[in-house]
Design a protein around this motif. Structure first.
Motif, PDB file in Angstrom:
ATOM      1  N   MET A   1       0.792  -1.201   0.116  1.00 43.45           N
ATOM      2  CA  MET A   1      -0.069   0.017   0.047  1.00 43.45           C
ATOM      3  C   MET A   1       0.704   1.311  -0.015  1.00 43.45           C
ATOM      4  N   PRO A   2       0.597   2.159  -0.808  1.00 40.59           N
ATOM      5  CA  PRO A   2       1.361   3.583  -1.031  1.00 40.59           C
ATOM      6  C   PRO A   2       1.537   4.254   0.295  1.00 40.59           C
ATOM      7  N   ILE A   3       2.500   4.943   0.689  1.00 37.76           N
ATOM      8  CA  ILE A   3       2.485   5.713   1.785  1.00 37.76           C
ATOM      9  C   ILE A   3       1.286   6.670   1.877  1.00 37.76           C
ATOM     10  N   HIS A   4       1.065   7.449   0.592  1.00 31.60           N
ATOM     11  CA  HIS A   4       0.033   8.573   0.744  1.00 31.60           C
ATOM     12  C   HIS A   4      -1.426   7.783   1.190  1.00 31.60           C
ATOM     13  N   ILE A   5      -1.612   6.595   1.005  1.00 30.91           N
ATOM     14  CA  ILE A   5      -2.844   5.905   1.464  1.00 30.91           C
ATOM     15  C   ILE A   5      -2.877   5.799   2.933  1.00 30.91           C
ATOM     16  N   LEU A   6      -1.642   5.225   3.492  1.00 35.48           N
ATOM     17  CA  LEU A   6      -1.456   5.088   4.626  1.00 35.48           C
ATOM     18  C   LEU A   6      -1.813   6.418   5.518  1.00 35.48           C
ATOM     19  N   GLN A   7      -1.190   7.610   4.997  1.00 32.30           N
ATOM     20  CA  GLN A   7      -1.257   8.645   5.416  1.00 32.30           C
ATOM     21  C   GLN A   7      -2.767   9.093   5.773  1.00 32.30           C
ATOM     22  N   ALA A   8      -3.502   8.892   4.446  1.00 28.97           N
ATOM     23  CA  ALA A   8      -5.013   9.332   4.305  1.00 28.97           C
ATOM     24  C   ALA A   8      -5.678   8.521   5.420  1.00 28.97           C
ATOM     25  N   GLU A   9      -5.423   7.459   5.639  1.00 27.73           N
ATOM     26  CA  GLU A   9      -6.247   6.492   6.628  1.00 27.73           C
ATOM     27  C   GLU A   9      -5.950   7.093   7.988  1.00 27.73           C
ATOM     28  N   ILE A  10      -4.573   7.270   8.158  1.00 26.23           N
ATOM     29  CA  ILE A  10      -4.336   8.104   9.498  1.00 26.23           C
ATOM     30  C   ILE A  10      -4.976   9.276   9.862  1.00 26.23           C
TER      31      ILE A  10
END
Length: 68
Positions: A1-10
């Motif tokens: 999973m791309p980092i920008h998706i993880l950041q959006a989830e957080i």
């Protein structure tokens, strides 16, 4: 999973908690202008994070109550 998706989830989880902070019983009737602005800003940031999450996987969208 791309980092920008993880950041959006957080970000979505953080903003969902922030929105809930203003939903305490009788709290909405007692909000002043600054609190209303903060609540609307949290809703806006939650929507932006959800837009990123929905583009990746619609099942990742987080509702304001913190429920997927």
């Amino acid at each position: 999973m791309p980092i920008h998706i993880l950041q959006a989830e957080i970000d979505a989880e953080l903003e969902a908690r922030e929105v809930l902070r203003f939903r305490a019983p009788l709290m909405s009737a007692l909000l002043d202008d600054e609190d209303r602005h903060d609540r609307e800003a949290a809703f806006s940031r939650l929507a932006a994070a959800n837009k990123v999450l929905a583009a990746w996987n619609p099942l990742l969208v987080l509702k304001a109550g913190g429920v997927r």
